[in-house]
Design an enzyme around this catalytic site. Sequence first.
Site, PDB file in Angstrom:
ATOM      1  N   LYS A 131      -5.222 -11.536  -8.064  1.00 53.55           N
ATOM      2  CA  LYS A 131      -6.607 -11.677  -7.593  1.00 53.55           C
ATOM      3  C   LYS A 131      -7.487 -10.493  -8.011  1.00 53.55           C
ATOM      4  O   LYS A 131      -7.008  -9.369  -8.142  1.00 53.55           O
ATOM      5  CB  LYS A 131      -6.644 -11.884  -6.079  1.00 53.55           C
ATOM      6  CG  LYS A 131      -6.421 -10.651  -5.266  1.00 53.55           C
ATOM      7  CD  LYS A 131      -6.855 -10.867  -3.806  1.00 53.55           C
ATOM      8  CE  LYS A 131      -6.896  -9.500  -3.131  1.00 53.55           C
ATOM      9  NZ  LYS A 131      -7.619  -9.401  -1.921  1.00 53.55           N
ATOM     10  N   LYS A 143       0.835  -1.213   0.000  1.00 56.35           N
ATOM     11  CA  LYS A 143       0.000   0.000   0.000  1.00 56.35           C
ATOM     12  C   LYS A 143       0.858   1.248   0.000  1.00 56.35           C
ATOM     13  O   LYS A 143       0.480   2.258  -0.590  1.00 56.35           O
ATOM     14  CB  LYS A 143      -0.962  -0.003   1.185  1.00 56.35           C
ATOM     15  CG  LYS A 143      -2.038  -1.077   1.059  1.00 56.35           C
ATOM     16  CD  LYS A 143      -3.452  -0.546   1.177  1.00 56.35           C
ATOM     17  CE  LYS A 143      -4.421  -1.603   0.679  1.00 56.35           C
ATOM     18  NZ  LYS A 143      -5.759  -1.524   1.205  1.00 56.35           N
ATOM     19  N   LYS A 170     -11.394  -5.174  -5.293  1.00 52.27           N
ATOM     20  CA  LYS A 170     -12.469  -4.201  -5.402  1.00 52.27           C
ATOM     21  C   LYS A 170     -11.980  -2.779  -5.624  1.00 52.27           C
ATOM     22  O   LYS A 170     -12.759  -1.930  -6.002  1.00 52.27           O
ATOM     23  CB  LYS A 170     -13.411  -4.292  -4.205  1.00 52.27           C
ATOM     24  CG  LYS A 170     -12.843  -3.959  -2.851  1.00 52.27           C
ATOM     25  CD  LYS A 170     -13.976  -4.033  -1.844  1.00 52.27           C
ATOM     26  CE  LYS A 170     -13.502  -4.366  -0.454  1.00 52.27           C
ATOM     27  NZ  LYS A 170     -12.476  -3.474   0.093  1.00 52.27           N
TER      28      LYS A 170
END
Length: 340
Positions: free
Chosen positions: A204, A116, A207
């Site tokens: 993966k 992140k 969202k």
Amino acid sequence: MNSVQRPVVLSGIQPSGRLTIGNYLGAIKNWLPLHEQYDCYYMLVDLHAITVRQDPKVLRERCYEFLALYIACGLDPAKNVLFVQSHVPAHARLSWVLNCYTQMGELNRMTQFKDKSAKHVDNINAGLFDYPVLMVADILLYDTAQVPVGDDQKQHLELTRDVAIRFNNIYLEQNGGQPVFQVPEPMIPPVGARIMGLQEPTAKMSKSDDAETNSVYLLDTPDVITRKIKRAVTDMDGSIRYAPAEKPGVSNLLSILSATSGESIAALEARFAGQGYGALKSATAEAVVECLKPVQARYNELREDRAGLQRVLKDGAERASQRADATLKRVHDVLGFIPQ
Ligand code: ATP
Ligand code: LTN
């Protein structure tokens, strides 16, 4: 309901981005039957979400949207405690305490922090670094036995266990020989519950992906779903087999079709033997559309009823606080804080 010593399950999803079929098939769907055996707590982790910059209006609406989607997917608020993290002040309060029992070195090793901070170079704030400690607090507050998460969260669960054991050892005597915290276990879904991106099937589905066509969102219209699945990346080999390393795109379509239709992968391989990718894609698109139809219909009703959603959250926060406050009190006692 949370009385007769049933073990506790707790999990959280950040209200960021838009819920995908990855979140549904990998997380929410697996939560549905758990209330039969456990006291279940599912929360929207808004305190975690602000570790990256959020638009306030969007954040608020998204929390209602996610809650309505949880319920529309089948999470019954009468059988599960559904709540927002910021409504239960004990999360932030325990998090502060646990900061003092977590080492900088432990947080430095967290891969989610590394990922992140690489993605948000202009805002590497202390909250992002401290994110895992808040998650430790989330879990320990409820005497949680099992935490259903994807394997991306395994490292955070390890930290939770380490901090719980450390704290328990320090305060064992102070707590009358009883551990202060229950040490939780991760509950990782079976393989195949990892849905990959449609355009990038080696990573993966996520969202908060910028690439719209990589994910199927729970609120996508049937047309959009069909178009996205028909354009999914496959390969040149032409055979319909489940082999994730060799044929990630085709294997991912098989996983999605299997998870949404209930048919096993082996049965699907037999059914599609000799057919082209077009047939697999049509069947997958149809199964996803059918699976989401009732969810979307229910969502549209629930989303209109904001007062009803607010009642769910109020009730959830009250039930969550009861358990969380008892744990926080126990912690404050062993630390030597003066009781209120
Ligand atoms: P973001 O991209 O915003 O970081 P995310 O899509 O990874 O989010 P999280 O909020 O981190 O979602 O995770 C919510 C839950 O959904 C977690 O238990 C996670 O393991 C699960 N999950 C997320 N994506 C997938 C996926 N593609 N397949 C299976 N499970 C998933
Ligand atoms: N870090 C998790 C979300 C999360 C969570 C939790 C999951 C916050 N607190 C407690 C399980 C239990 C994520 O990014 N998926």
